[in-house]
Design an enzyme around this catalytic site. Structure first.
Site, PDB file in Angstrom:
ATOM      1  N   SER A 144       0.668  -1.520  -0.138  1.00 46.82           N
ATOM      2  CA  SER A 144       0.179   0.319   0.546  1.00 46.82           C
ATOM      3  C   SER A 144       1.438   0.712   0.259  1.00 46.82           C
ATOM      4  O   SER A 144       1.735   1.490   0.558  1.00 46.82           O
ATOM      5  CB  SER A 144      -1.131  -0.009   1.229  1.00 46.82           C
ATOM      6  OG  SER A 144      -1.332   1.571   1.676  1.00 46.82           O
ATOM      7  N   TYR A 158      -1.019  -0.179  10.017  1.00 43.97           N
ATOM      8  CA  TYR A 158      -1.663  -0.697   9.084  1.00 43.97           C
ATOM      9  C   TYR A 158      -0.393  -0.584   7.618  1.00 43.97           C
ATOM     10  O   TYR A 158       0.267  -0.874   7.395  1.00 43.97           O
ATOM     11  CB  TYR A 158      -2.903  -0.167   8.385  1.00 43.97           C
ATOM     12  CG  TYR A 158      -3.019  -0.527   6.775  1.00 43.97           C
ATOM     13  CD1 TYR A 158      -3.480  -1.662   6.767  1.00 43.97           C
ATOM     14  CD2 TYR A 158      -2.728   0.406   5.730  1.00 43.97           C
ATOM     15  CE1 TYR A 158      -4.279  -1.865   5.083  1.00 43.97           C
ATOM     16  CE2 TYR A 158      -3.521   0.269   4.834  1.00 43.97           C
ATOM     17  CZ  TYR A 158      -3.589  -0.800   4.251  1.00 43.97           C
ATOM     18  OH  TYR A 158      -3.727  -1.727   2.695  1.00 43.97           O
TER      19      TYR A 158
HETATM   20  P1  NAP Z   1     -11.532  -5.680   0.671  1.00 44.02           P
HETATM   21  O1  NAP Z   1     -12.575  -5.210  -0.430  1.00 44.02           O
HETATM   22  O2  NAP Z   1     -11.645  -5.333   2.542  1.00 44.02           O
HETATM   23  O3  NAP Z   1     -10.959  -7.344   0.080  1.00 44.02           O
HETATM   24  C1  NAP Z   1     -10.580  -7.872   1.109  1.00 44.02           C
HETATM   25  C2  NAP Z   1     -10.716  -9.282   1.263  1.00 44.02           C
HETATM   26  O4  NAP Z   1      -9.819 -10.353   1.958  1.00 44.02           O
HETATM   27  C3  NAP Z   1     -11.888  -9.355   1.454  1.00 44.02           C
HETATM   28  O5  NAP Z   1     -13.341 -10.161   0.985  1.00 44.02           O
HETATM   29  C4  NAP Z   1     -11.974 -10.301   2.957  1.00 44.02           C
HETATM   30  O6  NAP Z   1     -12.809 -10.597   3.265  1.00 44.02           O
HETATM   31  C5  NAP Z   1     -10.958 -10.776   2.773  1.00 44.02           C
HETATM   32  N1  NAP Z   1     -10.068 -11.192   3.741  1.00 44.02           N
HETATM   33  C6  NAP Z   1      -9.769 -10.277   5.082  1.00 44.02           C
HETATM   34  N2  NAP Z   1      -8.514 -10.786   5.994  1.00 44.02           N
HETATM   35  C7  NAP Z   1      -8.641 -12.123   5.093  1.00 44.02           C
HETATM   36  C8  NAP Z   1      -8.431 -13.264   6.446  1.00 44.02           C
HETATM   37  N3  NAP Z   1      -7.721 -13.278   6.857  1.00 44.02           N
HETATM   38  N4  NAP Z   1      -8.109 -14.606   5.712  1.00 44.02           N
HETATM   39  C9  NAP Z   1      -8.589 -14.498   4.241  1.00 44.02           C
HETATM   40  N5  NAP Z   1      -9.445 -13.266   3.856  1.00 44.02           N
HETATM   41  C10 NAP Z   1      -9.298 -12.235   3.993  1.00 44.02           C
HETATM   42  O7  NAP Z   1     -10.410  -5.081  -0.212  1.00 44.02           O
HETATM   43  P2  NAP Z   1      -9.018  -3.905  -1.286  1.00 44.02           P
HETATM   44  O8  NAP Z   1      -9.635  -2.446  -1.598  1.00 44.02           O
HETATM   45  O9  NAP Z   1      -9.994  -5.008  -2.326  1.00 44.02           O
HETATM   46  O10 NAP Z   1      -7.737  -4.639  -0.456  1.00 44.02           O
HETATM   47  C11 NAP Z   1      -6.687  -5.975  -1.116  1.00 44.02           C
HETATM   48  C12 NAP Z   1      -5.332  -5.491  -0.291  1.00 44.02           C
HETATM   49  O11 NAP Z   1      -4.918  -4.260  -1.164  1.00 44.02           O
HETATM   50  C13 NAP Z   1      -5.438  -5.476   0.242  1.00 44.02           C
HETATM   51  O12 NAP Z   1      -4.717  -5.985   1.676  1.00 44.02           O
HETATM   52  C14 NAP Z   1      -5.504  -3.742   0.830  1.00 44.02           C
HETATM   53  O13 NAP Z   1      -4.865  -3.783   2.583  1.00 44.02           O
HETATM   54  C15 NAP Z   1      -4.533  -3.805  -0.445  1.00 44.02           C
HETATM   55  N6  NAP Z   1      -4.823  -2.191  -0.654  1.00 44.02           N
HETATM   56  C16 NAP Z   1      -6.356  -1.466  -0.735  1.00 44.02           C
HETATM   57  C17 NAP Z   1      -6.295   0.224  -1.009  1.00 44.02           C
HETATM   58  C18 NAP Z   1      -7.513   0.589  -1.640  1.00 44.02           C
HETATM   59  O14 NAP Z   1      -7.471   1.588  -0.541  1.00 44.02           O
HETATM   60  N7  NAP Z   1      -8.571  -0.240  -1.098  1.00 44.02           N
HETATM   61  C19 NAP Z   1      -5.707   0.581  -0.787  1.00 44.02           C
HETATM   62  C20 NAP Z   1      -4.242   0.111  -1.399  1.00 44.02           C
HETATM   63  C21 NAP Z   1      -3.612  -1.492  -0.387  1.00 44.02           C
HETATM   64  P3  NAP Z   1     -13.835 -10.519   4.533  1.00 44.02           P
HETATM   65  O15 NAP Z   1     -14.173  -9.519   4.756  1.00 44.02           O
HETATM   66  O16 NAP Z   1     -14.484 -12.556   4.390  1.00 44.02           O
HETATM   67  O17 NAP Z   1     -13.027 -11.181   5.779  1.00 44.02           O
END
Ligand code: NAP
Length: 249
Positions: A144, A158
């Site tokens: 991130s 985080y």
């Molecule tokens: P999201 O919509 O919250 O999706 C994350 C997914 O990970 C959810 O489906 C969640 O499922 C699953 N998850 C969480 N904890 C888990 C665990 N312990 N074991 C297995 N699955 C798990 O997030 P996203 O925005 O797509 O983010 C994906 C990645 O990109 C993350 O690593 C995040 O830190 C990174 N990222 C996102 C952003 C942003 O702005 N969106 C920016 C920088 C980095 P459950 O709900 O079932 O737990």
């Protein structure tokens, strides 16, 4: 890696789901890991099967060692040799200052974001590395921009977990450089997904647009495009790279 099966963690929604659809469209069979939302994972699997690819759904918390071992065994049995891993599962927590947080929160954050990534990578390496009789592969980690910006007043825990992902990516890439496994990361900026609701700010992507040089948040498919390139053979000489997908922020 051609079109061998891929494991995408936390793939039920957001960036993981967008990556699953992109890579299925490129001919890969997909192992969809999820933690809670079986319906979302099943719906995604149906869409992938409708594209003519195989898809299996695998419930496991990536921080649960036994569950992760069982998940990899199912992939071995049901999809065959793994060709790639996207360590996408990750969490934030409610916006807070360090002096308001507790240690249980930090443990959970590091367990999922860091140890989950390391554990899944370890089991993938044991299958893909030529040192272990594998035929190679690619790992992409979700870092991130928080790793660089630090997320003050929001979630420095985080940010620290994603800083660890950057270091892990560089080290593992060099460790595996002669073993057919490339390891890279993408560093998204503010992307429109449901993760922001978990930080207590569901509208964060829109309300933060003014902070971003491009004046808009990113989309999950724009992050998936970078992940897809790093997974592909087009990135055959790229390892240990961390690609910013952040609209210039
Ligand atoms: P999201 O919509 O919250 O999706 C994350 C997914 O990970 C959810 O489906 C969640 O499922 C699953 N998850 C969480 N904890 C888990 C665990 N312990 N074991 C297995 N699955 C798990 O997030 P996203 O925005 O797509 O983010 C994906 C990645 O990109 C993350 O690593 C995040 O830190 C990174 N990222 C996102 C952003 C942003 O702005 N969106 C920016 C920088 C980095 P459950 O709900 O079932 O737990």
């Amino acid at each position: 890696m051609s079109t061998s099966p891929l494991l995408i963690t936390g793939a039920g929604r957001g960036i993981g789901a967008a990556t699953a659809l992109l890579m299925a469209g490129r001919g890969h069979d997909i192992a969809i890991n999820y933690r809670r939302d079986a319906a979302a994972a099943d719906a995604l699997a149906q869409r992938i099967r409708a594209m003519g690819r195989r898809a299996i759904t695998l419930p496991a918390d990536v921080a649960d060692e036994a569950a992760v071992h069982a998940m990899f065994r199912r992939i071995d049995e049901e999809l065959g040799p793994l060709g790639g891993l996207v360590n996408n599962a990750g969490i934030v927590a409610m916006k807070a200052r360090l002096d308001e947080m507790d240690i249980a929160r930090w443990r959970r954050m590091l367990d999922i974001n860091v140890l989950g990534t390391m554990l899944c990578s370890q089991l993938a390496v044991r299958r893909m590395s030529t040192r272990h009789g594998g035929t190679g592969g690619a790992i992409v980690n979700l870092s991130s921009m928080a790793a660089v910006l630090g997320s003050p007043g929001m979630y420095v825990d985080y940010a620290a977990s994603k800083g660890a992902i950057d270091s892990f990516t560089i080290g593992l890439a060099r460790e595996l450089a002669t073993e057919g496994v490339r390891v890279n990361a993408v560093r998204p900026g503010i992307i429109e997904t449901e993760i922001h609701a978990d930080g207590g700010e569901p509208d964060r992507a829109q309300t933060s647009a003014g902070l971003i040089p491009m004046k808009r948040p990113g989309r999950a498919d724009e992050v998936a495009a970078a992940i897809g390139w790093l997974l592909s053979d087009e990135a055959s000489y790229t390892t240990g790279a961390i690609v910013d997908v952040s609209g210039g922020r």
